[in-house]
Design a protein around this motif. Structure first.
Motif, PDB file in Angstrom:
ATOM      1  N   SER A   1      50.495  50.833 -38.837  1.00 34.46           N
ATOM      2  CA  SER A   1      50.431  51.742 -40.152  1.00 34.46           C
ATOM      3  C   SER A   1      50.596  50.931 -41.368  1.00 34.46           C
ATOM      4  N   ASP A   2      51.176  49.898 -41.252  1.00 34.45           N
ATOM      5  CA  ASP A   2      51.478  49.037 -42.386  1.00 34.45           C
ATOM      6  C   ASP A   2      50.725  47.445 -42.317  1.00 34.45           C
ATOM      7  N   PRO A   3      49.659  47.434 -43.094  1.00 33.28           N
ATOM      8  CA  PRO A   3      48.760  46.041 -42.708  1.00 33.28           C
ATOM      9  C   PRO A   3      49.537  44.697 -43.015  1.00 33.28           C
ATOM     10  N   LYS A   4      50.858  44.871 -43.514  1.00 29.78           N
ATOM     11  CA  LYS A   4      51.560  43.715 -43.842  1.00 29.78           C
ATOM     12  C   LYS A   4      52.403  43.363 -42.211  1.00 29.78           C
ATOM     13  N   GLN A   5      52.423  44.327 -41.374  1.00 29.56           N
ATOM     14  CA  GLN A   5      52.912  44.007 -40.375  1.00 29.56           C
ATOM     15  C   GLN A   5      51.815  43.623 -39.140  1.00 29.56           C
ATOM     16  N   ASP A   6      52.400  42.872 -38.218  1.00 33.15           N
ATOM     17  CA  ASP A   6      51.584  42.574 -37.082  1.00 33.15           C
ATOM     18  C   ASP A   6      52.096  43.196 -35.694  1.00 33.15           C
ATOM     19  N   ILE A   7      52.864  43.769 -35.661  1.00 35.31           N
ATOM     20  CA  ILE A   7      53.569  44.526 -34.521  1.00 35.31           C
ATOM     21  C   ILE A   7      53.194  45.969 -34.599  1.00 35.31           C
ATOM     22  N   PRO A   8      52.256  46.373 -33.233  1.00 33.27           N
ATOM     23  CA  PRO A   8      52.105  47.771 -33.172  1.00 33.27           C
ATOM     24  C   PRO A   8      53.165  48.837 -33.295  1.00 33.27           C
ATOM     25  N   ASP A   9      52.916  50.123 -34.110  1.00 34.55           N
ATOM     26  CA  ASP A   9      53.803  50.994 -33.956  1.00 34.55           C
ATOM     27  C   ASP A   9      54.031  51.854 -32.723  1.00 34.55           C
ATOM     28  N   GLU A  10      52.901  51.924 -31.830  1.00 29.92           N
ATOM     29  CA  GLU A  10      53.149  52.474 -30.750  1.00 29.92           C
ATOM     30  C   GLU A  10      52.026  51.849 -29.585  1.00 29.92           C
ATOM     31  N   ALA A  11      52.042  52.151 -28.179  1.00 29.89           N
ATOM     32  CA  ALA A  11      51.276  51.844 -27.364  1.00 29.89           C
ATOM     33  C   ALA A  11      50.815  52.731 -26.403  1.00 29.89           C
ATOM     34  N   ASP A  12      49.484  52.747 -25.939  1.00 30.07           N
ATOM     35  CA  ASP A  12      48.936  53.595 -24.711  1.00 30.07           C
ATOM     36  C   ASP A  12      49.196  52.871 -23.518  1.00 30.07           C
ATOM     37  N   TRP A  13      49.560  53.536 -22.510  1.00 27.16           N
ATOM     38  CA  TRP A  13      49.623  53.027 -21.152  1.00 27.16           C
ATOM     39  C   TRP A  13      48.580  53.674 -20.291  1.00 27.16           C
TER      40      TRP A  13
ATOM     41  N   GLU B   1      45.977  40.278 -28.736  1.00 30.90           N
ATOM     42  CA  GLU B   1      47.504  40.186 -28.901  1.00 30.90           C
ATOM     43  C   GLU B   1      48.114  41.608 -28.829  1.00 30.90           C
ATOM     44  N   PHE B   2      46.987  42.519 -28.949  1.00 32.17           N
ATOM     45  CA  PHE B   2      47.498  44.092 -28.883  1.00 32.17           C
ATOM     46  C   PHE B   2      47.210  44.578 -27.496  1.00 32.17           C
ATOM     47  N   ALA B   3      47.107  43.857 -26.568  1.00 34.11           N
ATOM     48  CA  ALA B   3      47.038  44.285 -25.086  1.00 34.11           C
ATOM     49  C   ALA B   3      47.693  43.401 -24.114  1.00 34.11           C
ATOM     50  N   ILE B   4      48.133  44.136 -23.203  1.00 36.02           N
ATOM     51  CA  ILE B   4      48.785  43.399 -21.892  1.00 36.02           C
ATOM     52  C   ILE B   4      48.196  43.949 -20.630  1.00 36.02           C
ATOM     53  N   VAL B   5      47.700  43.199 -19.690  1.00 33.41           N
ATOM     54  CA  VAL B   5      47.000  43.764 -18.548  1.00 33.41           C
ATOM     55  C   VAL B   5      48.091  43.185 -17.355  1.00 33.41           C
ATOM     56  N   THR B   6      48.384  44.314 -16.426  1.00 32.00           N
ATOM     57  CA  THR B   6      49.348  43.866 -15.061  1.00 32.00           C
ATOM     58  C   THR B   6      48.576  44.364 -14.141  1.00 32.00           C
ATOM     59  N   ARG B   7      48.963  44.195 -13.100  1.00 35.79           N
ATOM     60  CA  ARG B   7      48.276  44.868 -11.642  1.00 35.79           C
ATOM     61  C   ARG B   7      48.179  46.222 -11.800  1.00 35.79           C
ATOM     62  N   ILE B   8      49.089  46.784 -12.338  1.00 36.47           N
ATOM     63  CA  ILE B   8      49.180  48.271 -12.248  1.00 36.47           C
ATOM     64  C   ILE B   8      49.057  48.910 -13.649  1.00 36.47           C
ATOM     65  N   MET B   9      48.895  48.085 -14.704  1.00 34.82           N
ATOM     66  CA  MET B   9      49.022  48.907 -15.991  1.00 34.82           C
ATOM     67  C   MET B   9      48.184  48.012 -17.060  1.00 34.82           C
ATOM     68  N   LEU B  10      47.763  48.720 -17.895  1.00 32.92           N
ATOM     69  CA  LEU B  10      47.024  48.243 -19.288  1.00 32.92           C
ATOM     70  C   LEU B  10      47.718  48.789 -20.396  1.00 32.92           C
ATOM     71  N   ILE B  11      48.452  48.158 -21.057  1.00 31.70           N
ATOM     72  CA  ILE B  11      49.103  48.388 -22.278  1.00 31.70           C
ATOM     73  C   ILE B  11      48.485  47.877 -23.509  1.00 31.70           C
ATOM     74  N   VAL B  12      48.098  49.112 -24.294  1.00 29.09           N
ATOM     75  CA  VAL B  12      47.194  48.757 -25.754  1.00 29.09           C
ATOM     76  C   VAL B  12      47.921  49.303 -26.812  1.00 29.09           C
ATOM     77  N   GLY B  13      48.593  48.123 -27.802  1.00 27.97           N
ATOM     78  CA  GLY B  13      49.142  48.712 -28.755  1.00 27.97           C
ATOM     79  C   GLY B  13      48.002  49.411 -29.791  1.00 27.97           C
ATOM     80  N   ARG B  14      48.588  50.330 -30.497  1.00 32.17           N
ATOM     81  CA  ARG B  14      47.787  51.285 -31.457  1.00 32.17           C
ATOM     82  C   ARG B  14      47.855  50.375 -32.842  1.00 32.17           C
ATOM     83  N   ALA B  15      46.808  51.039 -33.606  1.00 30.77           N
ATOM     84  CA  ALA B  15      46.796  50.434 -34.986  1.00 30.77           C
ATOM     85  C   ALA B  15      48.128  50.169 -35.825  1.00 30.77           C
TER      86      ALA B  15
END
Length: 77
Positions: free
Chosen positions: A50-62, A34-48
Motif C-alpha cells: 500500500s505504501d510504495p516506499k516499502q518493499d515488504i508486502p502487506d499480506e500474502a495469498d497461499w 521476491e514477492f513469491a515463494i514456492v515449496t513442494r506444497i504451497m505457493l505464497i504470493v505477496g500482495r501489492a
C-alpha cells in the motif's frame, strides 16, 4: 501443477511477470520474483504494497500447487 514449473517462472532471467490461474477461476499476479515463494506444497504470493516506499508486502495469498491450472506471462501488448 508441478512446483518445479512454477519455480522456473520465478527464476527466469530476465524475470517476466506472470499470472497464476487457479481451478476456481481466480488468478494471482506475480510482478516481482521476491514477492513469491514456492515449496513442494504451497505457493505464497505477496500482495501489492500500500505504501510504495516499502518493499515488504502487506499480506500474502497461499495456494496449493494442486489448485494451479496454468501460468501466463504478463507481457505488454
Amino acid at each position: 501443477m508441478n512446483p518445479q514449473e512454477i519455480n522456473k517462472f520465478l527464476r527466469a532471467t530476465p524475470f517476466i511477470p506472470f499470472r497464476v490461474h487457479t481451478g476456481d477461476g481466480k488468478h494471482l499476479d506475480i510482478n516481482h520474483p521476491e514477492f513469491a515463494i514456492v515449496t513442494r506444497i504451497m505457493l505464497i504470493v505477496g500482495r501489492a504494497v500500500s505504501d510504495p516506499k516499502q518493499d515488504i508486502p502487506d499480506e500474502a495469498d497461499w495456494i496449493s500447487p494442486l489448485h494451479i491450472v496454468r501460468l501466463e506471462p504478463l507481457v505488454a501488448a
